[in-house]
Design a protein around this motif. Structure first.
Motif, PDB file in Angstrom:
ATOM      1  N   GLU A 130       0.750  -1.105  -0.187  1.00 42.71           N
ATOM      2  CA  GLU A 130       0.029  -0.031   0.040  1.00 42.71           C
ATOM      3  C   GLU A 130       0.885   1.213   0.036  1.00 42.71           C
ATOM      4  O   GLU A 130       1.689   1.429   0.861  1.00 42.71           O
ATOM      5  CB  GLU A 130      -0.862  -0.063   1.320  1.00 42.71           C
ATOM      6  CG  GLU A 130      -2.179  -0.979   1.321  1.00 42.71           C
ATOM      7  CD  GLU A 130      -2.957  -0.779   2.347  1.00 42.71           C
ATOM      8  OE1 GLU A 130      -2.486  -0.124   3.389  1.00 42.71           O
ATOM      9  OE2 GLU A 130      -3.762  -1.414   2.286  1.00 42.71           O
ATOM     10  N   VAL A 131       0.638   2.061  -0.953  1.00 40.13           N
ATOM     11  CA  VAL A 131       1.429   3.404  -0.886  1.00 40.13           C
ATOM     12  C   VAL A 131       0.103   4.394  -1.006  1.00 40.13           C
ATOM     13  O   VAL A 131      -0.966   4.192  -0.871  1.00 40.13           O
ATOM     14  CB  VAL A 131       1.994   3.445  -2.334  1.00 40.13           C
ATOM     15  CG1 VAL A 131       3.484   2.486  -2.218  1.00 40.13           C
ATOM     16  CG2 VAL A 131       1.520   3.031  -3.371  1.00 40.13           C
ATOM     17  N   ASP A 132       0.590   5.885  -1.365  1.00 44.06           N
ATOM     18  CA  ASP A 132      -0.353   7.067  -1.119  1.00 44.06           C
ATOM     19  C   ASP A 132      -0.418   7.456  -2.648  1.00 44.06           C
ATOM     20  O   ASP A 132      -1.626   8.516  -2.505  1.00 44.06           O
ATOM     21  CB  ASP A 132       0.343   8.011  -0.429  1.00 44.06           C
ATOM     22  CG  ASP A 132       0.527   7.756   1.222  1.00 44.06           C
ATOM     23  OD1 ASP A 132      -0.220   6.965   1.641  1.00 44.06           O
ATOM     24  OD2 ASP A 132       1.554   8.213   1.746  1.00 44.06           O
ATOM     25  N   SER A 133      -0.290   7.254  -3.579  1.00 41.90           N
ATOM     26  CA  SER A 133      -0.595   7.915  -4.951  1.00 41.90           C
ATOM     27  C   SER A 133      -0.316   6.874  -6.096  1.00 41.90           C
ATOM     28  O   SER A 133       0.503   5.785  -6.075  1.00 41.90           O
ATOM     29  CB  SER A 133       0.147   9.160  -5.087  1.00 41.90           C
ATOM     30  OG  SER A 133       1.614   8.958  -5.435  1.00 41.90           O
ATOM     31  N   GLU A 151       3.360   6.784  -6.814  1.00 40.96           N
ATOM     32  CA  GLU A 151       4.157   5.596  -6.147  1.00 40.96           C
ATOM     33  C   GLU A 151       4.024   4.406  -6.461  1.00 40.96           C
ATOM     34  O   GLU A 151       4.870   3.710  -6.240  1.00 40.96           O
ATOM     35  CB  GLU A 151       3.734   6.078  -4.593  1.00 40.96           C
ATOM     36  CG  GLU A 151       4.461   7.401  -4.103  1.00 40.96           C
ATOM     37  CD  GLU A 151       3.852   7.672  -2.428  1.00 40.96           C
ATOM     38  OE1 GLU A 151       3.796   6.554  -1.847  1.00 40.96           O
ATOM     39  OE2 GLU A 151       4.015   8.564  -2.057  1.00 40.96           O
ATOM     40  N   ARG A 162      -3.774   2.821  -5.660  1.00 39.79           N
ATOM     41  CA  ARG A 162      -2.834   2.877  -4.207  1.00 39.79           C
ATOM     42  C   ARG A 162      -2.227   1.635  -3.877  1.00 39.79           C
ATOM     43  O   ARG A 162      -1.598   1.663  -2.924  1.00 39.79           O
ATOM     44  CB  ARG A 162      -3.656   3.493  -3.457  1.00 39.79           C
ATOM     45  CG  ARG A 162      -4.561   4.728  -3.680  1.00 39.79           C
ATOM     46  CD  ARG A 162      -3.624   5.900  -4.102  1.00 39.79           C
ATOM     47  NE  ARG A 162      -4.172   7.165  -4.314  1.00 39.79           N
ATOM     48  CZ  ARG A 162      -4.743   7.551  -5.218  1.00 39.79           C
ATOM     49  NH1 ARG A 162      -4.268   6.914  -6.486  1.00 39.79           N
ATOM     50  NH2 ARG A 162      -5.116   8.759  -5.703  1.00 39.79           N
TER      51      ARG A 162
END
Length: 204
Positions: free
Chosen positions: A14-17, A20, A44
């Protein structure tokens, strides 16, 4: 970044954008980590599948956490032009939500530099990014039971084209006759990650 277990043969990163996601996915594939069989990027998250006979989730989690990577924008790929009849059921509502007239919605949509960020939902359904805040609208409060095949639609930061009739809650701008998914083609999906897309108005 979080790395979570996801069944017996995968972990979910899991990341923020989306930038990413694309950066991490590229780094994971370039690292050629033993045991990884597939990476599946989404909005995401990146699903990392592995062969449990070759590696384990704990080892893989530690290895992925140590990866060096940086966010990256969608890569430039081939350009595909999509002809659109701007006859969508939600066109007036989209214009009202954005505080502009319908002609401006169409102008912004055809002028935007769209790119395929990732694919999902249904075979041939591509999530296009690049419209910016000038075309950002929420999903419909009440999804439709069936959206016609070829519908061109907006939702949040994305634009998409329904490759077949299906339920959906995106805001409908228009329709296209472009074939988004054809299993008889060498590459069944017309739009794959990295593809640049230009929408061309052919009427209303």
């Amino acid at each position: 970044m979080r790395v979570l277990p996801c069944g017996p043969d995968a972990v979910l990163v899991e990341v923020d954008s989306l930038d990413e996601v694309l950066g991490f996915d590229a780094a994971a594939r370039a690292a050629d980590i033993a045991g990884i069989t597939e990476t599946v990027p989404a909005a995401r998250t990146v699903l990392v599948r592995f062969d449990p006979h070759a590696t384990g989730a704990d080892f893989l989690r530690a290895r992925l956490t140590r990866l060096r990577w940086a966010p990256r924008a969608p890569e430039d790929g081939p350009l595909v032009e999509i002809p659109v009849r701007y006859d969508g059921s939600d066109l007036d509502e989209v214009a009202q939500a954005l505080g502009i007239d319908v002609a401006e919605v169409i102008e912004r949509h055809t002028a935007a530099a769209w790119r395929v960020g990732f694919v999902g939902f249904a075979p041939g359904f591509a999530y296009l990014v690049g419209g910016g805040d000038g075309l950002r609208v929420p999903r419909r409060t009440s999804p439709r039971v069936q959206v016609p095949a070829g519908s061109v639609a907006l939702a949040d930061e994305y634009c998409g084209i329904y490759p077949r009739a299906s339920p959906g809650g995106w805001q409908l701008l228009g329709t296209t006759d472009a074939s988004l998914w054809d299993p008889s083609r060498a590459e069944p999906a017309l739009l794959v990650p990295g593809t640049r897309v230009r929408f061309v108005a052919v009427g209303r």
